[in-house]
Design an enzyme around this catalytic site. Sequence first.
Site, PDB file in Angstrom:
ATOM      1  N   ASN A   8      50.903  55.918  45.729  1.00 18.49           N
ATOM      2  CA  ASN A   8      51.223  54.581  46.237  1.00 18.49           C
ATOM      3  C   ASN A   8      52.376  54.067  45.388  1.00 18.49           C
ATOM      4  O   ASN A   8      52.192  53.679  44.241  1.00 18.49           O
ATOM      5  CB  ASN A   8      49.992  53.683  46.100  1.00 18.49           C
ATOM      6  CG  ASN A   8      50.215  52.309  46.704  1.00 18.49           C
ATOM      7  OD1 ASN A   8      51.335  51.947  47.075  1.00 18.49           O
ATOM      8  ND2 ASN A   8      49.152  51.542  46.794  1.00 18.49           N
ATOM      9  N   LYS A  15      51.162  54.376  41.567  1.00 22.71           N
ATOM     10  CA  LYS A  15      49.798  54.750  41.207  1.00 22.71           C
ATOM     11  C   LYS A  15      49.497  56.080  41.867  1.00 22.71           C
ATOM     12  O   LYS A  15      50.051  56.367  42.935  1.00 22.71           O
ATOM     13  CB  LYS A  15      48.793  53.724  41.739  1.00 22.71           C
ATOM     14  CG  LYS A  15      48.826  52.405  41.012  1.00 22.71           C
ATOM     15  CD  LYS A  15      47.664  51.522  41.455  1.00 22.71           C
ATOM     16  CE  LYS A  15      48.084  50.619  42.574  1.00 22.71           C
ATOM     17  NZ  LYS A  15      47.187  49.573  42.969  1.00 22.71           N
ATOM     18  N   ARG A  89      51.309  56.552  50.618  1.00 19.11           N
ATOM     19  CA  ARG A  89      51.068  55.301  51.333  1.00 19.11           C
ATOM     20  C   ARG A  89      52.420  54.654  51.622  1.00 19.11           C
ATOM     21  O   ARG A  89      53.215  54.443  50.703  1.00 19.11           O
ATOM     22  CB  ARG A  89      50.227  54.362  50.476  1.00 19.11           C
ATOM     23  CG  ARG A  89      50.099  53.001  51.107  1.00 19.11           C
ATOM     24  CD  ARG A  89      49.253  52.072  50.273  1.00 19.11           C
ATOM     25  NE  ARG A  89      49.072  50.820  50.984  1.00 19.11           N
ATOM     26  CZ  ARG A  89      49.275  49.625  50.460  1.00 19.11           C
ATOM     27  NH1 ARG A  89      49.644  49.507  49.198  1.00 19.11           N
ATOM     28  NH2 ARG A  89      49.076  48.552  51.176  1.00 19.11           N
ATOM     29  N   HIS A 178      47.291  46.748  56.220  1.00 21.65           N
ATOM     30  CA  HIS A 178      45.953  47.170  55.773  1.00 21.65           C
ATOM     31  C   HIS A 178      45.303  48.095  56.798  1.00 21.65           C
ATOM     32  O   HIS A 178      44.075  48.218  56.842  1.00 21.65           O
ATOM     33  CB  HIS A 178      44.988  45.976  55.570  1.00 21.65           C
ATOM     34  CG  HIS A 178      45.306  45.097  54.408  1.00 21.65           C
ATOM     35  ND1 HIS A 178      45.100  43.738  54.454  1.00 21.65           N
ATOM     36  CD2 HIS A 178      45.795  45.369  53.180  1.00 21.65           C
ATOM     37  CE1 HIS A 178      45.454  43.208  53.287  1.00 21.65           C
ATOM     38  NE2 HIS A 178      45.888  44.180  52.501  1.00 21.65           N
ATOM     39  N   LEU A 207      39.389  41.515  52.376  1.00 20.50           N
ATOM     40  CA  LEU A 207      39.709  40.372  51.514  1.00 20.50           C
ATOM     41  C   LEU A 207      39.945  40.845  50.081  1.00 20.50           C
ATOM     42  O   LEU A 207      39.005  40.973  49.289  1.00 20.50           O
ATOM     43  CB  LEU A 207      38.564  39.343  51.554  1.00 20.50           C
ATOM     44  CG  LEU A 207      38.069  38.930  52.955  1.00 20.50           C
ATOM     45  CD1 LEU A 207      36.905  37.943  52.850  1.00 20.50           C
ATOM     46  CD2 LEU A 207      39.201  38.331  53.779  1.00 20.50           C
ATOM     47  N   GLY A 208      41.184  41.167  49.758  1.00 22.52           N
ATOM     48  CA  GLY A 208      41.563  41.549  48.393  1.00 22.52           C
ATOM     49  C   GLY A 208      42.571  40.539  47.894  1.00 22.52           C
ATOM     50  O   GLY A 208      42.501  39.363  48.244  1.00 22.52           O
ATOM     51  N   ASN A 209      43.534  40.990  47.086  1.00 18.48           N
ATOM     52  CA  ASN A 209      44.636  40.088  46.727  1.00 18.48           C
ATOM     53  C   ASN A 209      45.431  39.733  47.972  1.00 18.48           C
ATOM     54  O   ASN A 209      45.800  38.591  48.195  1.00 18.48           O
ATOM     55  CB  ASN A 209      45.536  40.736  45.677  1.00 18.48           C
ATOM     56  CG  ASN A 209      44.866  40.717  44.322  1.00 18.48           C
ATOM     57  OD1 ASN A 209      44.354  39.691  43.907  1.00 18.48           O
ATOM     58  ND2 ASN A 209      44.840  41.855  43.653  1.00 18.48           N
ATOM     59  N   GLY A 210      45.715  40.761  48.770  1.00 13.03           N
ATOM     60  CA  GLY A 210      46.204  40.528  50.128  1.00 13.03           C
ATOM     61  C   GLY A 210      44.974  40.490  51.025  1.00 13.03           C
ATOM     62  O   GLY A 210      43.965  41.116  50.701  1.00 13.03           O
ATOM     63  N   ARG A 239      49.962  34.427  48.625  1.00 12.89           N
ATOM     64  CA  ARG A 239      50.656  34.175  49.904  1.00 12.89           C
ATOM     65  C   ARG A 239      49.955  33.078  50.699  1.00 12.89           C
ATOM     66  O   ARG A 239      48.723  33.012  50.711  1.00 12.89           O
ATOM     67  CB  ARG A 239      50.673  35.458  50.749  1.00 12.89           C
ATOM     68  CG  ARG A 239      51.616  36.495  50.210  1.00 12.89           C
ATOM     69  CD  ARG A 239      51.459  37.818  50.947  1.00 12.89           C
ATOM     70  NE  ARG A 239      50.994  38.840  50.032  1.00 12.89           N
ATOM     71  CZ  ARG A 239      50.479  40.012  50.386  1.00 12.89           C
ATOM     72  NH1 ARG A 239      50.349  40.340  51.652  1.00 12.89           N
ATOM     73  NH2 ARG A 239      50.067  40.866  49.479  1.00 12.89           N
ATOM     74  N   GLY A 328      38.061  43.733  47.391  1.00 15.37           N
ATOM     75  CA  GLY A 328      37.550  43.044  46.187  1.00 15.37           C
ATOM     76  C   GLY A 328      36.665  41.843  46.443  1.00 15.37           C
ATOM     77  O   GLY A 328      35.524  41.783  45.990  1.00 15.37           O
ATOM     78  N   GLY A 330      35.689  40.644  49.553  1.00 15.66           N
ATOM     79  CA  GLY A 330      34.748  40.912  50.646  1.00 15.66           C
ATOM     80  C   GLY A 330      33.532  41.694  50.193  1.00 15.66           C
ATOM     81  O   GLY A 330      32.404  41.435  50.628  1.00 15.66           O
ATOM     82  N   ASN A 332      32.426  41.897  46.994  1.00 14.57           N
ATOM     83  CA  ASN A 332      31.737  41.379  45.809  1.00 14.57           C
ATOM     84  C   ASN A 332      31.302  39.933  45.870  1.00 14.57           C
ATOM     85  O   ASN A 332      30.535  39.494  45.032  1.00 14.57           O
ATOM     86  CB  ASN A 332      32.650  41.543  44.588  1.00 14.57           C
ATOM     87  CG  ASN A 332      32.904  42.997  44.267  1.00 14.57           C
ATOM     88  OD1 ASN A 332      31.965  43.750  44.043  1.00 14.57           O
ATOM     89  ND2 ASN A 332      34.158  43.399  44.302  1.00 14.57           N
ATOM     90  N   GLU A 382      41.064  53.292  50.441  1.00 16.37           N
ATOM     91  CA  GLU A 382      42.328  53.655  51.092  1.00 16.37           C
ATOM     92  C   GLU A 382      42.853  55.001  50.612  1.00 16.37           C
ATOM     93  O   GLU A 382      43.413  55.767  51.399  1.00 16.37           O
ATOM     94  CB  GLU A 382      43.375  52.551  50.833  1.00 16.37           C
ATOM     95  CG  GLU A 382      43.064  51.296  51.632  1.00 16.37           C
ATOM     96  CD  GLU A 382      43.849  50.066  51.187  1.00 16.37           C
ATOM     97  OE1 GLU A 382      43.472  49.472  50.162  1.00 16.37           O
ATOM     98  OE2 GLU A 382      44.835  49.719  51.853  1.00 16.37           O
TER      99      GLU A 382
HETATM  100  P1  ADP Z   1      44.096  44.580  46.077  1.00 15.36           P
HETATM  101  O1  ADP Z   1      44.522  43.830  47.301  1.00 15.36           O
HETATM  102  O2  ADP Z   1      45.020  44.414  44.920  1.00 15.36           O
HETATM  103  O3  ADP Z   1      43.661  46.004  46.338  1.00 15.36           O
HETATM  104  P2  ADP Z   1      41.270  44.083  45.538  1.00 15.36           P
HETATM  105  O4  ADP Z   1      40.726  44.598  46.812  1.00 15.36           O
HETATM  106  O5  ADP Z   1      40.987  44.840  44.285  1.00 15.36           O
HETATM  107  O6  ADP Z   1      42.821  43.784  45.619  1.00 15.36           O
HETATM  108  O7  ADP Z   1      40.735  42.581  45.362  1.00 15.36           O
HETATM  109  C1  ADP Z   1      41.144  41.774  44.308  1.00 15.36           C
HETATM  110  C2  ADP Z   1      40.461  40.425  44.425  1.00 15.36           C
HETATM  111  O8  ADP Z   1      39.052  40.636  44.457  1.00 15.36           O
HETATM  112  C3  ADP Z   1      40.752  39.486  43.274  1.00 15.36           C
HETATM  113  O9  ADP Z   1      41.002  38.187  43.769  1.00 15.36           O
HETATM  114  C4  ADP Z   1      39.446  39.499  42.485  1.00 15.36           C
HETATM  115  O10 ADP Z   1      39.202  38.285  41.841  1.00 15.36           O
HETATM  116  C5  ADP Z   1      38.448  39.697  43.593  1.00 15.36           C
HETATM  117  N1  ADP Z   1      37.165  40.205  43.071  1.00 15.36           N
HETATM  118  C6  ADP Z   1      36.918  41.393  42.481  1.00 15.36           C
HETATM  119  N2  ADP Z   1      35.637  41.453  42.081  1.00 15.36           N
HETATM  120  C7  ADP Z   1      35.076  40.257  42.400  1.00 15.36           C
HETATM  121  C8  ADP Z   1      33.791  39.664  42.242  1.00 15.36           C
HETATM  122  N3  ADP Z   1      32.798  40.328  41.637  1.00 15.36           N
HETATM  123  N4  ADP Z   1      33.605  38.423  42.725  1.00 15.36           N
HETATM  124  C9  ADP Z   1      34.602  37.759  43.314  1.00 15.36           C
HETATM  125  N5  ADP Z   1      35.812  38.242  43.493  1.00 15.36           N
HETATM  126  C10 ADP Z   1      36.063  39.460  43.047  1.00 15.36           C
END
Ligand code: ADP
Length: 398
Positions: A8, A15, A89, A178, A207-210, A239, A328, A330, A332, A382
């Site tokens: 990636n 990475k 990627r 995505h 639901l991650g950073n993006g 964003r 991340g 979604g 957690n 991914e």
């Molecule tokens: P990326 O889009 O960089 O791949 P990730 O899927 O790793 O991102 O998601 C990152 C996000 O997930 C961050 O906002 C982080 O705070 C959130 N996150 C990770 N673990 C937890 C958790 N246990 N509870 C709430 N948010 C979390």
Amino acid sequence: MSTVLVVNSGSSSFKYQLIEMATERVVAKGLVERIGEPVGVIKHQNLLSGVEYDEELPIPDHAVGFDTMFQAFRHYGPEHSGLIAVGHRVVHGGATFVDPVLITDEVAAEIEALSVLAPLHNPGAVQGIRAAQHAYPDVPHVAVFDTAYHQTLPPAAYRYAIDRELADAHQVRRYGFHGTSHAFVAAAAAEFLGKDLSELNAIIFHLGNGASVTAVRAGKSVDTSMGMTPLQGLVMGTRSGDIDPAVLFHLHREAGLDVVGLDTLLNKRSGLVGLTGTGDFRDVLSAAAEGSANAAEAIDIVVHRLRHYLGAYFFQLERVDAIVFTAGVGENNALIRARTLAGLERLGIEVDPARNESSERGARRISSDNAEVAALVVPTNEELAIARQAASLVAAAD
Ligand code: ADP
């Protein structure tokens, strides 16, 4: 052992993961950063032996970066002579790439040409591809596109209501992103439910950073919240997601922001960062718990947008088998899932609080047994999805 190297690559870093295909285990992973700066860094982990190697050294370009990685494999392992493919990627495949492809010179040139649509992403991917081809000249290289899964969107979902000729001349339309994750999660959700993928209707929240949400009908993407670029849709780490485009004209006129300033504002200084000062969802949650009104309001805004898309896609799909959360946040965050799905029992949506709050890993159900619509958490992967697609393309080409 047969392995696939998944790469990636961005403009100043890449990475990588080495995945053993028989077991689908990650046997090595690493990161090369600060390419082009006076001092770069490599972090390499051999996950079979536990050996870790970190070094700071000048890495003027991607070619030196891949050579550094190659040497790290040689010195610290694991041995990777069984490499059957390198999977790359690539963020933007435009309307050209609907499937993974073997990278030829023409394909690399086409990915480069698509940089007009993804100036922040595609140039780095092409640099990574060329350098990796140089490091591994005898192995097939495969490009896997973030946009590919969404190429099944119908025109009603992908066409913006602007001047048709202007839009077509400049490739302006919704592409969606995505896709590798949404496709992987759709397949995993179907498997979890014991359904054929071609029978699955689902709404998938990545639901991650993006962040993006996709409406899946009969296993295929029929609508998705990201647009021509990954800026549209949900509220993200940095964003804005959806916004009235006239805000840009207004800020240009009244606040003197130029194109670069507006781009930076919406892509890098908006979303959670703009609303609270931090783009990490965990920090926003703790700030809200400690009484920050801005953080609490940011969570309300995030949830409001999530429910907006949930409602829209629920109606577009008419029948929904599953609502799925991944990445991340979604995977957690029980609070966001609970608030997104609250009060919708009449639509067959009902979260079981104990299941939702369980810290169990792997694909799992969070809805109650009598809910008509399954609510699921399905971890995304991914890199594994890219490795599988690269391996199957190489096997088919043999
Ligand atoms: P990326 O889009 O960089 O791949 P990730 O899927 O790793 O991102 O998601 C990152 C996000 O997930 C961050 O906002 C982080 O705070 C959130 N996150 C990770 N673990 C937890 C958790 N246990 N509870 C709430 N948010 C979390």
